[in-house]
Scaffold this active site. Sequence first.
Site, PDB file in Angstrom:
ATOM      1  N   GLY A   1       0.836  -1.207   0.000  1.00 17.40           N
ATOM      2  CA  GLY A   1       0.000   0.000   0.000  1.00 17.40           C
ATOM      3  C   GLY A   1       0.867   1.252   0.000  1.00 17.40           C
TER       4      GLY A   1
ATOM      5  N   THR B   1       0.017   5.279  -1.695  1.00 12.59           N
ATOM      6  CA  THR B   1      -0.886   6.333  -1.200  1.00 12.59           C
ATOM      7  C   THR B   1      -0.722   6.540   0.307  1.00 12.59           C
TER       8      THR B   1
ATOM      9  N   ARG C   1      -2.620  -2.725  -5.708  1.00 11.28           N
ATOM     10  CA  ARG C   1      -3.359  -3.250  -6.862  1.00 11.28           C
ATOM     11  C   ARG C   1      -3.339  -2.307  -8.058  1.00 11.28           C
TER      12      ARG C   1
ATOM     13  N   SER D   1     -22.615  -8.014   4.264  1.00 12.31           N
ATOM     14  CA  SER D   1     -22.764  -9.324   3.609  1.00 12.31           C
ATOM     15  C   SER D   1     -21.550 -10.181   3.982  1.00 12.31           C
TER      16      SER D   1
ATOM     17  N   TYR E   1      -8.076   0.071  17.994  1.00  7.82           N
ATOM     18  CA  TYR E   1      -9.238  -0.813  18.193  1.00  7.82           C
ATOM     19  C   TYR E   1      -8.896  -2.289  17.916  1.00  7.82           C
TER      20      TYR E   1
ATOM     21  N   PRO F   1      -1.655   3.545  14.919  1.00 11.61           N
ATOM     22  CA  PRO F   1      -1.945   4.972  14.772  1.00 11.61           C
ATOM     23  C   PRO F   1      -3.385   5.288  15.156  1.00 11.61           C
ATOM     24  N   GLY F   2      -3.583   6.491  15.681  1.00 12.49           N
ATOM     25  CA  GLY F   2      -4.936   7.040  15.799  1.00 12.49           C
ATOM     26  C   GLY F   2      -5.248   7.692  14.463  1.00 12.49           C
TER      27      GLY F   2
HETATM   28  C1  HXC Z   1     -21.068  -2.209   3.376  1.00 11.52           C
HETATM   29  C2  HXC Z   1     -19.568  -2.660   1.681  1.00 11.52           C
HETATM   30  C3  HXC Z   1     -19.097  -1.324   1.702  1.00 11.52           C
HETATM   31  C4  HXC Z   1     -19.706  -0.432   2.644  1.00 11.52           C
HETATM   32  C5  HXC Z   1     -18.010  -2.411   0.169  1.00 11.52           C
HETATM   33  N1  HXC Z   1     -18.871  -3.288   0.722  1.00 11.52           N
HETATM   34  N2  HXC Z   1     -18.131  -1.218   0.759  1.00 11.52           N
HETATM   35  N3  HXC Z   1     -20.538  -3.106   2.496  1.00 11.52           N
HETATM   36  N4  HXC Z   1     -20.671  -0.912   3.442  1.00 11.52           N
HETATM   37  N5  HXC Z   1     -19.317   0.838   2.731  1.00 11.52           N
HETATM   38  C6  HXC Z   1     -19.053  -4.677   0.347  1.00 11.52           C
HETATM   39  C7  HXC Z   1     -19.491  -4.831  -1.099  1.00 11.52           C
HETATM   40  O1  HXC Z   1     -20.872  -4.646  -1.256  1.00 11.52           O
HETATM   41  C8  HXC Z   1     -19.049  -6.269  -1.429  1.00 11.52           C
HETATM   42  O2  HXC Z   1     -19.929  -7.197  -0.890  1.00 11.52           O
HETATM   43  C9  HXC Z   1     -17.759  -6.396  -0.621  1.00 11.52           C
HETATM   44  O3  HXC Z   1     -17.801  -5.386   0.398  1.00 11.52           O
HETATM   45  C10 HXC Z   1     -16.529  -6.171  -1.481  1.00 11.52           C
HETATM   46  O4  HXC Z   1     -16.635  -4.902  -2.096  1.00 11.52           O
HETATM   47  P1  HXC Z   1     -15.867  -4.525  -3.434  1.00 11.52           P
HETATM   48  O5  HXC Z   1     -16.102  -3.098  -3.686  1.00 11.52           O
HETATM   49  O6  HXC Z   1     -16.217  -5.507  -4.510  1.00 11.52           O
HETATM   50  O7  HXC Z   1     -14.354  -4.873  -2.989  1.00 11.52           O
HETATM   51  P2  HXC Z   1     -12.978  -4.344  -3.536  1.00 11.52           P
HETATM   52  O8  HXC Z   1     -13.126  -3.700  -4.878  1.00 11.52           O
HETATM   53  O9  HXC Z   1     -12.027  -5.448  -3.364  1.00 11.52           O
HETATM   54  O10 HXC Z   1     -12.609  -3.137  -2.514  1.00 11.52           O
HETATM   55  C11 HXC Z   1     -12.228  -3.403  -1.179  1.00 11.52           C
HETATM   56  C12 HXC Z   1     -12.792  -2.353  -0.218  1.00 11.52           C
HETATM   57  C13 HXC Z   1     -12.454  -0.904  -0.698  1.00 11.52           C
HETATM   58  C14 HXC Z   1     -12.211  -2.658   1.157  1.00 11.52           C
HETATM   59  C15 HXC Z   1     -14.302  -2.493  -0.165  1.00 11.52           C
HETATM   60  O11 HXC Z   1     -12.939   0.026   0.219  1.00 11.52           O
HETATM   61  C16 HXC Z   1     -10.976  -0.713  -0.885  1.00 11.52           C
HETATM   62  O12 HXC Z   1     -10.444  -0.997  -1.964  1.00 11.52           O
HETATM   63  N6  HXC Z   1     -10.244  -0.228   0.135  1.00 11.52           N
HETATM   64  C17 HXC Z   1      -8.783  -0.033   0.105  1.00 11.52           C
HETATM   65  C18 HXC Z   1      -8.324   1.209   0.792  1.00 11.52           C
HETATM   66  C19 HXC Z   1      -8.914   1.486   2.142  1.00 11.52           C
HETATM   67  O13 HXC Z   1      -9.926   0.891   2.550  1.00 11.52           O
HETATM   68  N7  HXC Z   1      -8.288   2.429   2.836  1.00 11.52           N
HETATM   69  C20 HXC Z   1      -8.694   2.832   4.166  1.00 11.52           C
HETATM   70  C21 HXC Z   1      -7.867   2.195   5.207  1.00 11.52           C
HETATM   71  S1  HXC Z   1      -8.099   3.129   6.638  1.00 11.52           S
HETATM   72  P3  HXC Z   1     -21.042  -7.954  -1.817  1.00 11.52           P
HETATM   73  O14 HXC Z   1     -21.738  -8.896  -0.891  1.00 11.52           O
HETATM   74  O15 HXC Z   1     -21.937  -6.884  -2.337  1.00 11.52           O
HETATM   75  O16 HXC Z   1     -20.282  -8.663  -2.913  1.00 11.52           O
HETATM   76  C22 HXC Z   1      -8.048   2.231   8.014  1.00 11.52           C
HETATM   77  C23 HXC Z   1      -8.057   3.116   9.256  1.00 11.52           C
HETATM   78  C24 HXC Z   1      -8.315   2.392  10.516  1.00 11.52           C
HETATM   79  O17 HXC Z   1      -7.988   1.053   7.988  1.00 11.52           O
HETATM   80  C25 HXC Z   1      -8.352   3.256  11.761  1.00 11.52           C
HETATM   81  C26 HXC Z   1      -8.838   4.671  11.685  1.00 11.52           C
HETATM   82  C27 HXC Z   1      -8.689   5.419  12.961  1.00 11.52           C
HETATM   83  P1  NAP Z   2      -4.937   4.261   2.098  1.00 12.95           P
HETATM   84  O1  NAP Z   2      -4.206   5.411   1.499  1.00 12.95           O
HETATM   85  O2  NAP Z   2      -6.261   3.884   1.528  1.00 12.95           O
HETATM   86  O3  NAP Z   2      -3.962   3.019   2.071  1.00 12.95           O
HETATM   87  C1  NAP Z   2      -4.343   1.696   1.887  1.00 12.95           C
HETATM   88  C2  NAP Z   2      -3.474   1.101   0.814  1.00 12.95           C
HETATM   89  O4  NAP Z   2      -3.681  -0.306   0.752  1.00 12.95           O
HETATM   90  C3  NAP Z   2      -3.739   1.653  -0.581  1.00 12.95           C
HETATM   91  O5  NAP Z   2      -2.523   2.090  -1.146  1.00 12.95           O
HETATM   92  C4  NAP Z   2      -4.281   0.457  -1.354  1.00 12.95           C
HETATM   93  O6  NAP Z   2      -3.849   0.506  -2.720  1.00 12.95           O
HETATM   94  C5  NAP Z   2      -3.656  -0.705  -0.601  1.00 12.95           C
HETATM   95  N1  NAP Z   2      -4.431  -1.929  -0.736  1.00 12.95           N
HETATM   96  C6  NAP Z   2      -5.730  -2.114  -0.409  1.00 12.95           C
HETATM   97  N2  NAP Z   2      -6.107  -3.360  -0.733  1.00 12.95           N
HETATM   98  C7  NAP Z   2      -5.012  -3.978  -1.233  1.00 12.95           C
HETATM   99  C8  NAP Z   2      -4.771  -5.280  -1.732  1.00 12.95           C
HETATM  100  N3  NAP Z   2      -5.741  -6.193  -1.785  1.00 12.95           N
HETATM  101  N4  NAP Z   2      -3.534  -5.578  -2.203  1.00 12.95           N
HETATM  102  C9  NAP Z   2      -2.553  -4.640  -2.169  1.00 12.95           C
HETATM  103  N5  NAP Z   2      -2.719  -3.408  -1.699  1.00 12.95           N
HETATM  104  C10 NAP Z   2      -3.943  -3.071  -1.245  1.00 12.95           C
HETATM  105  O7  NAP Z   2      -5.186   4.487   3.654  1.00 12.95           O
HETATM  106  P2  NAP Z   2      -4.210   4.941   4.854  1.00 12.95           P
HETATM  107  O8  NAP Z   2      -5.010   5.784   5.738  1.00 12.95           O
HETATM  108  O9  NAP Z   2      -2.929   5.440   4.321  1.00 12.95           O
HETATM  109  O10 NAP Z   2      -3.968   3.550   5.609  1.00 12.95           O
HETATM  110  C11 NAP Z   2      -2.696   2.937   5.684  1.00 12.95           C
HETATM  111  C12 NAP Z   2      -2.635   2.011   6.875  1.00 12.95           C
HETATM  112  O11 NAP Z   2      -2.776   2.748   8.074  1.00 12.95           O
HETATM  113  C13 NAP Z   2      -3.711   0.936   6.933  1.00 12.95           C
HETATM  114  O12 NAP Z   2      -3.160  -0.248   7.472  1.00 12.95           O
HETATM  115  C14 NAP Z   2      -4.713   1.500   7.876  1.00 12.95           C
HETATM  116  O13 NAP Z   2      -5.511   0.515   8.487  1.00 12.95           O
HETATM  117  C15 NAP Z   2      -3.776   2.157   8.858  1.00 12.95           C
HETATM  118  N6  NAP Z   2      -4.373   3.182   9.710  1.00 12.95           N
HETATM  119  C16 NAP Z   2      -4.746   4.360   9.165  1.00 12.95           C
HETATM  120  C17 NAP Z   2      -5.266   5.347   9.992  1.00 12.95           C
HETATM  121  C18 NAP Z   2      -5.676   6.684   9.463  1.00 12.95           C
HETATM  122  O14 NAP Z   2      -6.228   7.467  10.224  1.00 12.95           O
HETATM  123  N7  NAP Z   2      -5.402   7.018   8.215  1.00 12.95           N
HETATM  124  C19 NAP Z   2      -5.421   5.088  11.354  1.00 12.95           C
HETATM  125  C20 NAP Z   2      -5.030   3.862  11.873  1.00 12.95           C
HETATM  126  C21 NAP Z   2      -4.488   2.913  11.032  1.00 12.95           C
HETATM  127  P3  NAP Z   2      -4.700  -0.114  -3.924  1.00 12.95           P
HETATM  128  O15 NAP Z   2      -6.097   0.358  -3.762  1.00 12.95           O
HETATM  129  O16 NAP Z   2      -3.988   0.423  -5.142  1.00 12.95           O
HETATM  130  O17 NAP Z   2      -4.565  -1.598  -3.828  1.00 12.95           O
END
Ligand code: HXC
Ligand code: NAP
Length: 284
Positions: A16, A19, A41, A106, A147, A188-189
């Site tokens: 990851g 970004t 990805r 789901s 969490y 991280p928070g």
């Molecule tokens: C309910 C959801 C949903 C939502 C997706 N789904 N978004 N369900 N609410 N908001 C469901 C879909 O309907 C589908 O189920 C299944 O999840 C898979 O969704 P896809 O879109 O097909 O998956 P995909 O394209 O692989 O994308 C994965 C993803 C997406 C996780 C859903 O958000 C993603 O690519 N995220 C990567 C980056 C990311 O999330 N960054 C944030 C990290 S921050 P069905 O049943 O319909 O097939 C973080 C911070 C933590 O972790 C702490 C903060 C303080």
């Molecule tokens: P982000 O920019 O969305 O980073 C997530 C990265 O994961 C993206 O670059 C995404 O790239 C990659 N990724 C997702 N699915 C993947 C897969 N299947 N294979 C390979 N790469 C994949 O979000 P972020 O905030 O910087 O988060 C980074 C990390 O910090 C995460 O572990 C998150 O849980 C943690 N974190 C974040 C916060 C916050 O406040 N931001 C707080 C606590 C913890 P692609 O979509 O191109 O695959």
Amino acid sequence: MFDKKLLNKKNIIVTGGGTGLGKSMASRFSDLGANLVITSRRKSVIDETAKELRKKGNKVIAIECDIREPDQVDEMVSQTVKELGSVDILLNNAAGNFISPTENLSPNAFKTVVDIVLNGTFHCTQAAGKVMRKNKSGVVLNIVTSYAWTGSGYVVPSACAKAGVLAMTRSLAVEWAKYGIRTIAIAPGPFPTKGAWSRLAPPGMGIEKKMKAQIPLRRFGEHEELANLATFLVSDQASYINGEVVTIDGGEWLQGAGEFNQLEKIPKAAWKLLEMKRKKKKKK
Ligand code: HXC
Ligand code: NAP
């Protein structure tokens, strides 16, 4: 704060890394002499970041890989070894997350997040671990969040998966220490990133304001602050830190945990009144 050569010639994989926080940590590692593989990805995203980071003068290779797929992960690690010679440090940073009432999830929604966060971290650790075990040296740094141990409503798949990653961190810290591998984590928070904010703090719900109010330091984290911590932890300066999870959240989780922390909201006048009553009672 850091010696310019602190990470000289270290070969680091950042999942990851195209970004958000992954990019910020990768950027700092590169400043300090590391060679990088950034992987995710979206090829166009990692290509763009690699191009930007290469300007710092060290090697940066972008390898497309979905960490949910063990074959792709093995290939990514093989390519890393081919191009950089080895893997010294693995930063498991990639994640997937979104907010949702749990009853609306789901099976595939739950599975998708767990597959990225927990299984993906395992696949990367297993593949890079093979190289590190051979070298009798390595560092695995996992990004979790507080969490992972408190749990959290509305992000149940992520909470379950991050808890698993934390358990993996502590387990391997013991099991793989004999191979010279340190396994550590950062919790991280909130640190603003496009990826997290678009999914966890969509505008119009007041989430950002509520999050900030929960942080004793009353502000979000800055990427540089996280990059500093990650740099220290992966460096040889932290060579005796193993199995630890370091929280960087401005005191956020403790604020929620302390029974009486909500008394912060009590006005000074009310405290004064209470004190007056106590003194009056003592005099009697
Ligand atoms: C309910 C959801 C949903 C939502 C997706 N789904 N978004 N369900 N609410 N908001 C469901 C879909 O309907 C589908 O189920 C299944 O999840 C898979 O969704 P896809 O879109 O097909 O998956 P995909 O394209 O692989 O994308 C994965 C993803 C997406 C996780 C859903 O958000 C993603 O690519 N995220 C990567 C980056 C990311 O999330 N960054 C944030 C990290 S921050 P069905 O049943 O319909 O097939 C973080 C911070 C933590 O972790 C702490 C903060 C303080
Ligand atoms: P982000 O920019 O969305 O980073 C997530 C990265 O994961 C993206 O670059 C995404 O790239 C990659 N990724 C997702 N699915 C993947 C897969 N299947 N294979 C390979 N790469 C994949 O979000 P972020 O905030 O910087 O988060 C980074 C990390 O910090 C995460 O572990 C998150 O849980 C943690 N974190 C974040 C916060 C916050 O406040 N931001 C707080 C606590 C913890 P692609 O979509 O191109 O695959």
